[in-house]
Structure formats: C-alpha cells, structure tokens
Design a protein around this motif. Structure first.
Motif, PDB file in Angstrom:
ATOM      1  N   LYS A 204       0.808  -1.222   0.000  1.00 58.37           N
ATOM      2  CA  LYS A 204       0.000   0.000   0.000  1.00 58.37           C
ATOM      3  C   LYS A 204       0.844   1.276   0.000  1.00 58.37           C
ATOM      4  CE  LYS A 204      -3.918  -2.113   2.416  1.00 58.37           C
ATOM      5  NZ  LYS A 204      -4.829  -2.018   3.582  1.00 58.37           N
ATOM      6  N   LEU A 205       2.156   1.136  -0.002  1.00 60.55           N
ATOM      7  CA  LEU A 205       3.015   2.314   0.017  1.00 60.55           C
ATOM      8  C   LEU A 205       3.589   2.617  -1.363  1.00 60.55           C
ATOM      9  CD1 LEU A 205       4.954   1.668   3.360  1.00 60.55           C
ATOM     10  CD2 LEU A 205       2.833   2.946   3.001  1.00 60.55           C
ATOM     11  N   TYR A 206       3.090   1.917  -2.372  1.00 63.64           N
ATOM     12  CA  TYR A 206       3.578   2.114  -3.731  1.00 63.64           C
ATOM     13  C   TYR A 206       2.855   3.289  -4.391  1.00 63.64           C
ATOM     14  CZ  TYR A 206       6.102  -2.317  -3.609  1.00 63.64           C
ATOM     15  OH  TYR A 206       6.973  -3.321  -3.312  1.00 63.64           O
ATOM     16  N   ALA A 207       3.519   3.877  -5.371  1.00 63.27           N
ATOM     17  CA  ALA A 207       2.936   4.988  -6.134  1.00 63.27           C
ATOM     18  C   ALA A 207       3.594   5.026  -7.500  1.00 63.27           C
ATOM     19  CB  ALA A 207       3.129   6.317  -5.410  1.00 63.27           C
ATOM     20  N   CYS A 208       2.941   5.664  -8.422  1.00 61.86           N
ATOM     21  CA  CYS A 208       3.482   5.810  -9.769  1.00 61.86           C
ATOM     22  C   CYS A 208       4.508   6.938  -9.781  1.00 61.86           C
ATOM     23  CB  CYS A 208       2.353   6.098 -10.759  1.00 61.86           C
ATOM     24  SG  CYS A 208       2.891   6.099 -12.493  1.00 61.86           S
ATOM     25  N   ASN A 209       5.571   6.746 -10.541  1.00 67.27           N
ATOM     26  CA  ASN A 209       6.572   7.806 -10.629  1.00 67.27           C
ATOM     27  C   ASN A 209       6.058   9.036 -11.369  1.00 67.27           C
ATOM     28  OD1 ASN A 209       6.466   6.462 -13.062  1.00 67.27           O
ATOM     29  ND2 ASN A 209       8.677   6.527 -13.411  1.00 67.27           N
ATOM     30  N   ASP A 210       4.940   8.888 -12.032  1.00 68.31           N
ATOM     31  CA  ASP A 210       4.258  10.032 -12.633  1.00 68.31           C
ATOM     32  C   ASP A 210       3.279  10.590 -11.606  1.00 68.31           C
ATOM     33  OD1 ASP A 210       2.946  11.910 -14.089  1.00 68.31           O
ATOM     34  OD2 ASP A 210       2.297  10.570 -15.705  1.00 68.31           O
ATOM     35  N   PRO A 211       3.526  11.768 -11.038  1.00 65.77           N
ATOM     36  CA  PRO A 211       2.667  12.284  -9.967  1.00 65.77           C
ATOM     37  C   PRO A 211       1.234  12.537 -10.399  1.00 65.77           C
ATOM     38  CG  PRO A 211       4.194  13.981 -10.735  1.00 65.77           C
ATOM     39  CD  PRO A 211       4.611  12.708 -11.384  1.00 65.77           C
ATOM     40  N   LEU A 212       0.973  12.607 -11.694  1.00 71.68           N
ATOM     41  CA  LEU A 212      -0.387  12.853 -12.166  1.00 71.68           C
ATOM     42  C   LEU A 212      -1.221  11.575 -12.208  1.00 71.68           C
ATOM     43  CD1 LEU A 212       0.376  15.329 -15.088  1.00 71.68           C
ATOM     44  CD2 LEU A 212      -0.264  15.858 -12.723  1.00 71.68           C
ATOM     45  N   ARG A 214      -2.676   8.262 -10.312  1.00 75.01           N
ATOM     46  CA  ARG A 214      -2.922   7.816  -8.956  1.00 75.01           C
ATOM     47  C   ARG A 214      -3.240   6.330  -8.867  1.00 75.01           C
ATOM     48  NH1 ARG A 214      -2.895  10.542  -4.985  1.00 75.01           N
ATOM     49  NH2 ARG A 214      -4.188   8.991  -3.891  1.00 75.01           N
ATOM     50  N   HIS A 215      -3.642   5.702  -9.945  1.00 78.66           N
ATOM     51  CA  HIS A 215      -4.036   4.296  -9.904  1.00 78.66           C
ATOM     52  C   HIS A 215      -3.017   3.426 -10.638  1.00 78.66           C
ATOM     53  CE1 HIS A 215      -7.780   6.404  -8.963  1.00 78.66           C
ATOM     54  NE2 HIS A 215      -8.129   5.283  -8.306  1.00 78.66           N
ATOM     55  N   ARG A 216      -2.848   2.231 -10.135  1.00 74.86           N
ATOM     56  CA  ARG A 216      -1.850   1.317 -10.684  1.00 74.86           C
ATOM     57  C   ARG A 216      -2.162   0.939 -12.127  1.00 74.86           C
ATOM     58  NH1 ARG A 216       0.006  -4.327  -7.713  1.00 74.86           N
ATOM     59  NH2 ARG A 216       1.684  -4.872  -9.195  1.00 74.86           N
ATOM     60  N   ALA A 217      -3.435   0.750 -12.434  1.00 71.22           N
ATOM     61  CA  ALA A 217      -3.809   0.340 -13.783  1.00 71.22           C
ATOM     62  C   ALA A 217      -3.444   1.386 -14.818  1.00 71.22           C
ATOM     63  CB  ALA A 217      -5.308   0.034 -13.839  1.00 71.22           C
ATOM     64  N   ALA A 218      -3.432   2.660 -14.412  1.00 75.25           N
ATOM     65  CA  ALA A 218      -3.114   3.736 -15.350  1.00 75.25           C
ATOM     66  C   ALA A 218      -1.620   4.039 -15.417  1.00 75.25           C
ATOM     67  CB  ALA A 218      -3.878   4.996 -14.970  1.00 75.25           C
ATOM     68  N   CYS A 219      -0.845   3.371 -14.575  1.00 71.35           N
ATOM     69  CA  CYS A 219       0.594   3.656 -14.518  1.00 71.35           C
ATOM     70  C   CYS A 219       1.319   2.839 -15.595  1.00 71.35           C
ATOM     71  CB  CYS A 219       1.146   3.354 -13.126  1.00 71.35           C
ATOM     72  SG  CYS A 219       2.847   3.909 -12.860  1.00 71.35           S
ATOM     73  N   VAL A 220       1.059   3.147 -16.843  1.00 71.75           N
ATOM     74  CA  VAL A 220       1.684   2.467 -17.975  1.00 71.75           C
ATOM     75  C   VAL A 220       2.094   3.505 -19.003  1.00 71.75           C
ATOM     76  CG1 VAL A 220       0.441   0.285 -17.649  1.00 71.75           C
ATOM     77  CG2 VAL A 220      -0.579   2.113 -19.039  1.00 71.75           C
ATOM     78  N   GLY A 221       2.950   3.079 -19.936  1.00 73.68           N
ATOM     79  CA  GLY A 221       3.374   3.984 -20.993  1.00 73.68           C
ATOM     80  C   GLY A 221       4.471   4.931 -20.552  1.00 73.68           C
ATOM     81  N   PHE A 222       4.517   6.093 -21.189  1.00 68.64           N
ATOM     82  CA  PHE A 222       5.573   7.063 -20.938  1.00 68.64           C
ATOM     83  C   PHE A 222       4.969   8.411 -20.560  1.00 68.64           C
ATOM     84  CE2 PHE A 222       7.268   3.815 -23.661  1.00 68.64           C
ATOM     85  CZ  PHE A 222       8.570   3.630 -23.227  1.00 68.64           C
ATOM     86  N   TYR A 223       5.794   9.253 -19.956  1.00 76.13           N
ATOM     87  CA  TYR A 223       5.354  10.603 -19.596  1.00 76.13           C
ATOM     88  C   TYR A 223       6.548  11.542 -19.671  1.00 76.13           C
ATOM     89  CZ  TYR A 223       7.561  10.239 -14.984  1.00 76.13           C
ATOM     90  OH  TYR A 223       8.467  10.118 -13.963  1.00 76.13           O
ATOM     91  N   TRP A 224       6.224  12.833 -19.809  1.00 77.11           N
ATOM     92  CA  TRP A 224       7.278  13.846 -19.896  1.00 77.11           C
ATOM     93  C   TRP A 224       7.676  14.322 -18.500  1.00 77.11           C
ATOM     94  CZ3 TRP A 224      10.094  14.820 -24.037  1.00 77.11           C
ATOM     95  CH2 TRP A 224       9.588  14.486 -25.287  1.00 77.11           C
TER      96      TRP A 224
END
Length: 309
Positions: A204-212, A214-224
């Motif tokens: 429960k302490l995990y997070a996406c490196n993209d601050p925008l 918030r959900h694990r399922a959306a933490c895919v692909g690339f970001y600027w």
C-alpha cells in the motif's frame, strides 16, 4: 601475660611470609620446592609487580591510541620501540607466571596453573598476538598483518587486574541466560507488530513515478519529465515504492519496526502509513488517521519498554 601475648604477636608479625606453590613440576623443570620457582612465585605475588604491569598496560594502551598514519618517521620509530619494549615486558610476565604457576597441571590452590585460569588465558592470547604482530610486521602476506589490529585487545588486560571489573564481567556472563529470555520476549513482541504491519500496509506504500497518475492500472506507458539538468525528457511510468522502509514481507517489516524503535525519524514512517490507501491506489495525505494508533502503540511497547529491558 598480656605483655607476653603482645610480644608473641609482634614477633609473629615480623616473620617473613611463607610462600607455597600449587605443587607439581612447573614446565617439567621446576619442582614444588625449587628455589628459583619459589623466588619467581614470590616476585609475581608482590603488589608492586602487579602495579608495574598495570602501569605498562595503561601506558601502552595510551600509546596505541595516538598511533595514526600521519605520524612522522621519528615519532613512528618511538612508538615502534615502545611497542617492542612493552611487548617484551608482557612476554616476560607471562613466562614468569608459567614458571611460578605451571602450565596445566597442579593444584587450584593457592593459585591455579596458567591455562586453568580464564583470565590468564586471555592475557596469554593477547601477549601471543602482540608477539606475532611484531614478528610478522615485515611480512609480505597481508593476511598475517591482521595480527597487528588485534593489539587493540591489550586494554582488556586491565580487567584481569581489577577485582571489581572482574566481578562485573562475571556478572554479565552469568546474566546471559536471562538476557536470552528477554531477547525471546522482545522478538515475539516485534513479530506480532511485524505481522500486523504486513496485514495493514503490504503493497500500500507504492505509487506511480508520474505524480499525475494515482491508480496502478493507469501507470503504464511514458510521460514527460525533467532530468537533473532541468531539461525535458521522456520516461517510462513504473509502480514502485521509493522508500526503503516498507511492510511487503515479514523481514522488511521487522527491519522497519526496528528503525522505529530507535525513534530516528519514526514520525515520517508513521505519516507514510497514515497516507496508505490500497494496493491499487497511490497514497493520499491523511487517508486513515486511525492507523497512527499502531505506530504509537509500538513506540510505547517497542521503544520505551522492550528496548529498555
């Protein structure tokens, strides 16, 4: 009659003390009543002899404390000569005691043989290590130069010459059994809180490196994002825990609890636990304030009670 008794007591007090060895043949050379052995025995039993050896131990320990690699040639030579001198004194003391008390065989009274006294064994090992460090000082084998570091054990010889210090060490050794029971109780308490930590915070302490995101399922692909030179760059999204303290397994949970028990920035770890939401959503500030009870309870039990047992 009173005067006669006093005179007899005075005459008795003026008699030289009678020294008696522990029997046997010392080093298979010196018998129980050998004149040389009796003379050596009398020497090593003199308080002045013991005080002189204690003085040498203290001075040699102080000289080792100032032995640093920045010393110049002359100063280093002085330390080397003093080390040779004190090692020779300690070696002579050991040989004298071997002559006086014997090596292994003999009675335990009035003094046990050298190798049947744990304090003498410790002294002997330190002396042998000191001698080896001198003999092997010029050796090309690096592993043999390790003996030089064991000279740091020399201050321990002070313990064998102070009855109060010996009693403290003996008491500590006798309390090892009780310390073991305390350690078991402490581990069980840590284990209970560790299991609770896994149940409450695992994943429960995990997070996406993209601050925008918030959900694990959306933490895919690339970001600027920006690099260390503040220039834009394209980075891959990843779901991870950026803090080393976590509760994903019992091992890391226990390590995290141990860090909390030291009270070193434990509140920061507590705040991250309060922010935890779920394994599929990034932490959110003050999501569950009641989880703070877990950390406060562990600090009271683990830090204030268990650690101070």
């Amino acid at each position: 009659e009173v005067a006669g008794g006093s005179l007899a007591a005075f005459v008795e007090s003026c008699k030289p003390p009678v020294y008696k060895t522990n029997g046997g043949n010392s080093l298979c050379l010196f018998g129980e009543n050998n004149i040389f052995r009796l003379w050596v025995y009398r020497l090593v039993k003199m308080p002045a002899f013991d005080n002189f050896i204690l003085f040498c131990i203290i001075v040699s320990s102080l000289l080792m404390a100032v032995d640093v690699h920045e010393l110049k040639g002359a100063e280093d030579d002085v330390l080397y000569v003093s080390n040779v001198l004190f090692t020779s004194v300690f070696l002579a003391e050991m040989l004298l005691k071997l002559v006086a008390f014997g090596l292994l065989f003999g009675n335990l009274e009035p003094d046990p043989p050298y190798l049947r006294d744990s304090w003498n064994i410790m002294d002997g090992l330190i002396v042998i290590i000191s001698v080896l460090s001198l003999v092997l000082a010029s050796s090309d084998f690096a592993i043999l130069k390790v003996f030089r570091t064991f000279r740091a054990l020399r201050p321990l010889r002070v313990i064998s010459r102070n009855r109060g210090l010996r009693m403290v060490v003996i008491t500590l050794m006798q309390s090892i059994g009780g310390i073991g029971h305390v350690a078991i109780i402490s581990f069980l308490i840590f284990l209970v809180f560790g299991i609770l930590g896994v149940q409450l915070f695992a994943g429960k302490l995990y997070a996406c490196n993209d601050p925008l995101v918030r959900h694990r399922a959306a933490c895919v692909g690339f970001y600027w994002t920006t690099n260390t030179y503040n220039k834009p760059m394209l980075a891959e999204r990843s779901w991870r825990n950026k803090h080393p303290q976590h509760y994903d397994n019992i091992k890391d949970s226990l390590l995290t609890l141990f860090e909390i028990s030291t009270l070193e920035l434990w509140s920061s770890i507590m705040y991250r636990g309060i922010d935890a939401v779920s394994t599929e959503e990034a932490p959110r500030r003050d999501h569950n304030k009641y989880v703070g009870v877990f950390f406060v309870a562990f600090v009271v039990v683990g830090a204030f009670f268990v650690i101070n047992l």
